[in-house]
Design an enzyme around this catalytic site. Structure first.
Site, PDB file in Angstrom:
ATOM      1  N   ARG A  77       0.846  -1.197   0.000  1.00 54.41           N
ATOM      2  CA  ARG A  77       0.000   0.000   0.000  1.00 54.41           C
ATOM      3  C   ARG A  77       0.881   1.247   0.000  1.00 54.41           C
ATOM      4  NH1 ARG A  77      -4.509  -1.623   4.631  1.00 54.41           N
ATOM      5  NH2 ARG A  77      -5.359  -3.463   3.555  1.00 54.41           N
ATOM      6  N   ASP A 111       1.945   5.123  -0.113  1.00 53.01           N
ATOM      7  CA  ASP A 111       1.332   6.298   0.503  1.00 53.01           C
ATOM      8  C   ASP A 111       1.015   7.370  -0.534  1.00 53.01           C
ATOM      9  OD1 ASP A 111       1.577   5.141   2.996  1.00 53.01           O
ATOM     10  OD2 ASP A 111       3.452   6.171   3.481  1.00 53.01           O
ATOM     11  N   TYR A 127      12.281  -0.826  -2.779  1.00 47.83           N
ATOM     12  CA  TYR A 127      11.996   0.594  -2.995  1.00 47.83           C
ATOM     13  C   TYR A 127      13.272   1.315  -3.417  1.00 47.83           C
ATOM     14  CZ  TYR A 127       7.279   0.591  -0.979  1.00 47.83           C
ATOM     15  OH  TYR A 127       5.941   0.385  -0.757  1.00 47.83           O
ATOM     16  N   ARG A 159      10.300   6.492   4.123  1.00 45.94           N
ATOM     17  CA  ARG A 159      10.377   7.945   4.181  1.00 45.94           C
ATOM     18  C   ARG A 159      10.951   8.424   5.512  1.00 45.94           C
ATOM     19  NH1 ARG A 159       4.713  10.255   2.831  1.00 45.94           N
ATOM     20  NH2 ARG A 159       5.841  12.181   3.286  1.00 45.94           N
TER      21      ARG A 159
END
Length: 303
Positions: free
Chosen positions: A65, A67, A125, A213
């Site tokens: 999921r 962001d 990522y 992040r």
């Protein structure tokens, strides 16, 4: 009396599970998951599937999921279809109904019990930092521009490398997570500078809510000298979530790919689909003053 073909009971349509390799520019979306008050990638994809296969309710499941504002180069999604569209035709059919900010790169038939999320062996990522004095319009939607201080990428790489392995990463988990624990296994990491561009990649069995992040925010603090290596290490090893207050902006983050024990898509459609940016000339910052508006120096390790 023989019944005409039209009067015979209709045969039940066969349900088939379809896997999609999905790209999206997350700038205009609240993330992957459907929300009541903002547009999501899931909502737009569900609408397109429903137009093509009205025979059953649409239920899409993603591998992760993402962001608000986060991009995806090869997100993986599965759903069950009952219509006549062959599996390999779903990509073209959906792209004709999706906005230009969402593209299906490949579609494939998978087993009925195959699961995009639970079947994944890793997620990877990539975060892109643009460390130059000069702004660049073409990089702005895909990177975080840090311009006031030359980042110490070698120290950042050292800090990042210590995260490999299974650990409790509570320090890098946003509030609101539904996970019962914060342990996950970081499998691979890399941090490489090419001129003014710093590319960070992190591969793990799974990621906590907001993990990358928050981690990138801390690594930039390390690179700018506002946070020492010892302090960084203590924050995550001792789960000091209250000290982790800086999250990197979403536009620099991209879900690069999702891996499975058995390949699902052709490599060309799935592997490293986000281009690596390249600039012929560098214009690095010469000052190491913290950027204006940065929080005060905190928990810096003694010299």
């Amino acid at each position: 009396m023989r019944q005409s073909p039209d009067s015979q009971p209709s045969r039940a349509l066969e349900v088939q599970r379809i896997a999609l390799c999905l790209q999206y520019d997350g700038s205009a979306f609240c993330g992957w998951q459907r929300q009541d008050n903002a547009p999501s990638v899931q909502e737009r994809l569900d609408q397109a599937i429903a137009e093509l296969d009205p025979h059953r309710p649409v239920h899409t499941v993603a591998a992760g999921r993402t962001d608000t504002g986060v991009h995806a180069a090869a997100q993986v999604v599965h759903f069950d279809a009952a219509g006549p569209i062959p599996p390999q035709r779903w990509a073209k059919a959906l792209n004709g109904r999706l906005p230009s900010t969402i593209r299906v790169r490949a579609a494939a038939a998978v087993a009925a019990d195959w699961h995009a999320c639970y079947g994944a062996s890793y997620r990877r990522y990539r975060y892109t930092l643009y460390n130059s004095r000069t702004p660049n319009l073409f990089l702005a939607p895909w990177s975080w521009h840090r311009y006031n201080c030359l980042l110490d990428d070698q120290t950042m790489a050292t800090a990042l490398g210590e995260l490999v392995g299974e650990h409790d990463f509570s320090a890098f988990q946003k509030a609101g997570s539904r996970r019962s624990h914060a342990r996950t296994t970081v499998q691979e990491v890399s941090l490489v500078r090419h001129g003014d561009l710093i590319t960070t990649e992190i591969q793990a069995s799974g990621f906590l809510y907001g993990m990358v992040r928050l981690l990138m925010g801390q690594l930039v603090s390390v690179g700018e000298g506002r946070l020492g290596l010892d302090a960084f290490r203590e924050r995550w090893q001792q789960q000091r979530r209250q000290e982790v207050k800086e999250a990197a902006p979403p536009q620099g983050l991209c879900l690069l790919r999702v891996g499975y024990p058995q390949a699902v898509f052709p490599e060309a459609a799935w592997y490293d689909c986000q281009p690596r940016y390249q600039l012929d000339f560098a214009d690095p910052p010469t000052s190491c003053e913290p950027p204006e508006g940065s929080p005060p120096l905190a928990s810096r390790a003694p010299d």
